[in-house]
Design an enzyme around this catalytic site. Structure first.
Site, short mmCIF file in Angstrom:
data_model
loop_
_atom_site.label_atom_id
_atom_site.label_comp_id
_atom_site.label_asym_id
_atom_site.label_seq_id
_atom_site.Cartn_x
_atom_site.Cartn_y
_atom_site.Cartn_z
N ASP A 64 -10.99 20.09 -5.19
CA ASP A 64 -10.06 21.17 -4.67
C ASP A 64 -10.94 22.51 -4.91
OD1 ASP A 64 -8.18 22.82 -4.31
OD2 ASP A 64 -6.85 22.10 -6.06
N TYR A 83 -19.38 28.88 6.60
CA TYR A 83 -18.85 29.26 7.92
C TYR A 83 -17.68 30.32 7.75
CZ TYR A 83 -20.86 24.70 9.41
OH TYR A 83 -21.73 24.06 9.64
N THR A 133 -15.79 33.79 10.16
CA THR A 133 -14.84 34.04 11.37
C THR A 133 -14.82 35.51 11.83
OG1 THR A 133 -12.43 34.25 11.54
CG2 THR A 133 -13.05 34.65 9.38
N ASP A 134 -14.57 35.33 13.30
CA ASP A 134 -14.38 36.87 13.96
C ASP A 134 -13.24 37.61 13.16
OD1 ASP A 134 -12.79 34.33 14.83
OD2 ASP A 134 -11.74 35.69 15.95
N GLY A 158 -11.09 18.32 7.92
CA GLY A 158 -11.10 19.71 8.64
C GLY A 158 -11.89 19.46 10.07
N TYR A 178 -9.11 27.91 3.65
CA TYR A 178 -7.81 28.10 3.88
C TYR A 178 -7.50 28.76 4.90
CZ TYR A 178 -3.03 29.80 2.79
OH TYR A 178 -1.50 29.89 2.68
N TYR A 204 -6.16 36.43 5.31
CA TYR A 204 -7.03 35.53 5.88
C TYR A 204 -8.50 36.27 6.12
CZ TYR A 204 -9.72 32.35 8.63
OH TYR A 204 -10.78 31.45 9.19
N1 LIG Z 1 -10.00 27.25 13.03
C1 LIG Z 1 -10.38 28.39 13.57
O1 LIG Z 1 -9.65 28.94 14.76
C2 LIG Z 1 -11.49 29.00 13.19
C3 LIG Z 1 -11.97 30.42 13.59
C4 LIG Z 1 -13.00 31.18 12.94
C5 LIG Z 1 -13.42 30.34 11.89
N2 LIG Z 1 -13.25 29.43 11.42
C6 LIG Z 1 -13.76 28.87 10.09
O2 LIG Z 1 -14.63 27.68 10.54
C7 LIG Z 1 -14.72 26.93 9.22
C8 LIG Z 1 -13.93 25.51 9.25
O3 LIG Z 1 -12.82 25.81 10.10
P1 LIG Z 1 -11.85 24.43 10.73
O4 LIG Z 1 -11.50 24.83 12.03
O5 LIG Z 1 -12.57 23.29 10.56
O6 LIG Z 1 -10.54 24.54 9.38
P2 LIG Z 1 -9.38 23.35 9.27
O7 LIG Z 1 -9.39 22.36 10.54
O8 LIG Z 1 -8.15 24.18 8.94
O9 LIG Z 1 -10.00 22.57 7.93
C9 LIG Z 1 -10.26 23.25 6.73
C10 LIG Z 1 -10.42 22.29 5.84
O10 LIG Z 1 -10.30 22.92 4.55
C11 LIG Z 1 -9.72 21.99 3.68
N3 LIG Z 1 -9.30 22.83 2.57
C12 LIG Z 1 -8.02 23.69 2.40
N4 LIG Z 1 -7.99 24.08 1.24
C13 LIG Z 1 -8.76 23.38 0.47
C14 LIG Z 1 -9.02 23.39 -0.83
N5 LIG Z 1 -8.07 24.03 -1.82
N6 LIG Z 1 -9.77 22.40 -1.35
C15 LIG Z 1 -10.55 21.62 -0.62
N7 LIG Z 1 -10.15 21.56 0.69
C16 LIG Z 1 -9.50 22.61 1.12
C17 LIG Z 1 -8.58 21.67 4.66
O11 LIG Z 1 -8.09 20.26 3.71
P3 LIG Z 1 -6.83 19.43 4.31
O12 LIG Z 1 -7.44 18.68 5.27
O13 LIG Z 1 -6.43 18.78 3.09
O14 LIG Z 1 -5.84 20.53 4.51
C18 LIG Z 1 -9.16 21.22 5.74
O15 LIG Z 1 -9.75 20.01 5.66
C19 LIG Z 1 -13.68 27.60 8.03
O16 LIG Z 1 -14.67 28.42 7.35
C20 LIG Z 1 -12.87 28.68 8.96
O17 LIG Z 1 -12.51 29.95 8.16
C21 LIG Z 1 -12.16 28.71 11.86
#
Ligand SMILES: NC(=O)c1ccc[n+]([C@@H]2O[C@H](COP(=O)([O-])OP(=O)(O)OC[C@H]3O[C@@H](n4cnc5c(N)ncnc54)[C@H](OP(=O)(O)O)[C@@H]3O)[C@@H](O)[C@H]2O)c1
Length: 304
Positions: A39, A102, A104-105, A14, A64, A128
């Site tokens: 997983d 981590y 989220t907003d 991610g 997710y 979500y």
């Molecule tokens: N993205 C945003 O805009 C945003 C905003 C606010 C907060 N956040 C929070 O910040 C944190 C990091 O987000 P990010 O942007 O780095 O997310 P991301 O790029 O979507 O990465 C999420 C990772 O979680 C993995 N994942 C999903 N389901 C899984 C499972 N069942 N078992 C193991 N791994 C799994 C995914 O694996 P795969 O690579 O195999 O899919 C991916 O590598 C998260 O807690 C998210 O909720 C994100």
């Protein structure tokens, strides 16, 4: 700094996980796992992994994150975002490990007319958001030493994100319409990872809490899209990047109601980060500066 002997990191494919992986080897021995190795929908696998690895620090950026698809897959979102964090917390408590998680907003409804502070009432408006809040609550209920870092609008040179989507669309289409009535702070995965490492160098034994962690400043998604295309145009000649079909002048603002999505999103995603400044003396750069850093970085490929 607390010495960390072994770190368990999830979600290394991610955005945040990838950025953390590159930095955490300076902190301790790193065991970095992707979904195929651990997983998070499998509670027994989480327990077995923690018991086998015996980390003294667990960092869990895996989530997710498919916000719209989650509306029709609530159980999958719940397993990864709500149940898994609680299991990490239970296992961490058994071996006195620190848990960094981590969030989220999207735990807020976005109706407040100023930036949210950590203690503001949570009221998620999407599956979500509800699943992420349940994950936070599960960690707090266990009472293990933990940090919950809430961030917003994450992007970077790696992974699926708004920056890369806008550049792809702008290279394909003559004009874009982007939502202008959702405001927040775009936050780079690199900035989140850097701040996490700074926190780890400074954290005291037993210290716990929830913190807001975003780049400084605020904009709308429309303003973010304009900033992306504007930055691209400014760097294009030096970098030898091809022309886009969309210029800043033909990005048009629209309202959320003109761009309906399965999941509702908060209109106000702004997070007040004063607590992080107060407790850890961390203040992230303005979002425009962070965007420039990401687009300048050697591994940024706009057309991938
Ligand atoms: N993205 C945003 O805009 C945003 C905003 C606010 C907060 N956040 C929070 O910040 C944190 C990091 O987000 P990010 O942007 O780095 O997310 P991301 O790029 O979507 O990465 C999420 C990772 O979680 C993995 N994942 C999903 N389901 C899984 C499972 N069942 N078992 C193991 N791994 C799994 C995914 O694996 P795969 O690579 O195999 O899919 C991916 O590598 C998260 O807690 C998210 O909720 C994100």
């Amino acid at each position: 700094m607390q010495p960390f002997k072994r770190i368990l990191l999830t979600g290394v494919n991610g955005q945040v996980g990838h950025a953390l992986k590159a930095r955490l080897t300076t902190i301790g021995e790193l065991v970095a796992l992707d979904r195929s190795q651990l997983d998070l929908a499998n509670a027994d696998a989480i327990r077995s992994a923690v018991q086998a690895i015996k980390p003294d620090l667990i960092i869990n950026p895996a989530a997710y994150t498919a916000v719209d698809i989650a509306e029709s897959q609530p159980l999958q979102a719940q397993a990864v975002n709500a149940i898994a964090p609680g299991i990490f917390a239970e296992e961490a408590a058994k071996i006195n490990a620190l848990l960094i998680h981590y969030s989220t907003d999207y735990v807020f409804d976005g109706l407040k007319n100023s930036p949210y502070v950590e203690d503001d009432l949570t009221q998620p408006v999407s599956v979500y958001g509800k699943s992420k809040l349940a994950g936070e609550d599960a960690i707090r209920a266990v009472g293990v030493p933990h940090l919950i870092l809430r961030t917003s609008w994450v992007y970077g040179s790696y992974g699926k994100n708004f920056l890369r989507t806008i550049l792809r669309l702008a290279s394909e289409r003559e004009g874009l319409k982007i939502v202008a009535d959702q405001i927040g702070a775009p936050t780079s995965a690199d900035a989140i990872a850097d701040a996490t490492v700074t926190i780890l160098r400074d954290i005291k034994s037993g210290q716990s809490g929830t913190y807001h962690l975003t780049n400084a400043g605020e904009t709308s998604l429309y303003g973010f899209a304009q900033g992306i295309v504007d930055t691209y145009e400014g760097m294009q000649a030096v970098k030898g990047w091809p022309d886009l079909k969309t210029y800043v002048s033909n990005i048009l603002p629209i309202t959320t109601s003109e761009y309906p999505t399965p999941a509702a999103r908060p209109a106000n995603s702004r997070l007040n980060c004063s607590k992080l400044k107060h407790d850890f003396n961390i203040e992230l750069a303005d979002w425009r500066e962070a965007l420039l850093d990401v687009m300048h970085s050697a591994n940024f490929r706009p057309q991938q």
